[in-house]
Design an enzyme around this catalytic site. Sequence first.
Site, PDB file in Angstrom:
ATOM      1  N   TYR A  27       0.803  -1.220   0.000  1.00 56.52           N
ATOM      2  CA  TYR A  27       0.000   0.000   0.000  1.00 56.52           C
ATOM      3  C   TYR A  27       0.840   1.275   0.000  1.00 56.52           C
ATOM      4  O   TYR A  27       0.337   2.355  -0.292  1.00 56.52           O
ATOM      5  CB  TYR A  27      -0.965   0.003   1.187  1.00 56.52           C
ATOM      6  CG  TYR A  27      -2.200  -0.825   0.920  1.00 56.52           C
ATOM      7  CD1 TYR A  27      -3.119  -0.460  -0.062  1.00 56.52           C
ATOM      8  CD2 TYR A  27      -2.436  -2.005   1.615  1.00 56.52           C
ATOM      9  CE1 TYR A  27      -4.239  -1.227  -0.334  1.00 56.52           C
ATOM     10  CE2 TYR A  27      -3.560  -2.781   1.359  1.00 56.52           C
ATOM     11  CZ  TYR A  27      -4.454  -2.377   0.379  1.00 56.52           C
ATOM     12  OH  TYR A  27      -5.564  -3.143   0.107  1.00 56.52           O
ATOM     13  N   GLU A 114      -9.676 -25.998   7.699  1.00 56.47           N
ATOM     14  CA  GLU A 114      -9.361 -25.242   6.488  1.00 56.47           C
ATOM     15  C   GLU A 114     -10.160 -23.946   6.375  1.00 56.47           C
ATOM     16  O   GLU A 114      -9.592 -22.885   6.078  1.00 56.47           O
ATOM     17  CB  GLU A 114      -9.639 -26.109   5.250  1.00 56.47           C
ATOM     18  CG  GLU A 114      -9.489 -25.362   3.933  1.00 56.47           C
ATOM     19  CD  GLU A 114      -9.920 -26.191   2.727  1.00 56.47           C
ATOM     20  OE1 GLU A 114     -10.089 -25.600   1.645  1.00 56.47           O
ATOM     21  OE2 GLU A 114     -10.084 -27.424   2.847  1.00 56.47           O
ATOM     22  N   ASP A 172     -11.068 -30.029   2.793  1.00 49.41           N
ATOM     23  CA  ASP A 172     -11.849 -30.631   1.714  1.00 49.41           C
ATOM     24  C   ASP A 172     -11.136 -31.869   1.175  1.00 49.41           C
ATOM     25  O   ASP A 172      -9.903 -31.891   1.088  1.00 49.41           O
ATOM     26  CB  ASP A 172     -12.042 -29.641   0.566  1.00 49.41           C
ATOM     27  CG  ASP A 172     -13.094 -28.587   0.867  1.00 49.41           C
ATOM     28  OD1 ASP A 172     -13.914 -28.808   1.778  1.00 49.41           O
ATOM     29  OD2 ASP A 172     -13.093 -27.536   0.189  1.00 49.41           O
TER      30      ASP A 172
END
Length: 294
Positions: A27, A114, A172
């Site tokens: 930034y 996760e 997953d």
Amino acid sequence: AQILRVMDFAHQALVDNVPLTKRDMYYKDVPLFKAQGTVDRLVDDLAVTLDLERADLKIRAASKGLICGTRLTIHLLEGEVISINDSEGTLIPTGETIERFELKEDISWVLVVEKEAVFQTLCRFQFASHQSLPGPGLIITGKGYPDVATRQLVKTLSDNLPAHIPIVALVDGDAYGLDILSVYKYGSRSLRHENEKLAAKRIEWLGIWASEIADLEVDLDTLIPITLHDEKKAGVSFISQLDTECAYRKELTRMLHIRRKAEIEILSGSSSQKSNSLIHYLAHKVCHFIEMSA
């Protein structure tokens, strides 16, 4: 120009003795870097070239990981004490700011999740101290691919907890979930030079496994089909690390065979019935790993 700017930031941080995050660097000169990933890659390249860790350059990644569970207290170098609770997530501080961890002796398990949405569901049910479990534990999420602070915490627990306390991961049952697990267990490609200090070798895959779909009474047609990206991911080099983990490779092969992804969402939807399915599933699996580790 970009690498020189990164070196300038690092030099200034060292001179001022004030740590800088990669987010701050981006930034400070968005037009030059154009994307956060550019800064991330250049910082890692600079550290590797100089044979240093990012912390040696006074550069750190911004924290994003969360933890819940009253059995852990974090003491910071500046004197602040962070007490963790069972009902909401607490931001995991960067390793450079931590003096020491204080763990209660009755901790029984550690669960790495996760997805943040699943983590928040578990906090809402106060799963870290749930009555269906033989003892209290800790729940951690890196919100997908984990940041360094989250990996440092999991590594510290992996190195210091007794062997009878399992450290397990809920990801997953697809190539991306296994890739996230491999980052915790073996390390990441982008931070190869720091993997020895970040890899939590003890972490095990709790689920979700493609082989469990039938037992969970889930209709295959309700699952998300795998894509070409999933197939490519299943073939990338990280999978070779799983050769020693035969069960992991078998699950990945099964996913490719049924052409469906075993995502955590099959157990954790918006309905209370699905949330209860998640709690029941995790309680059963965590108890199994505790028994196996005894």
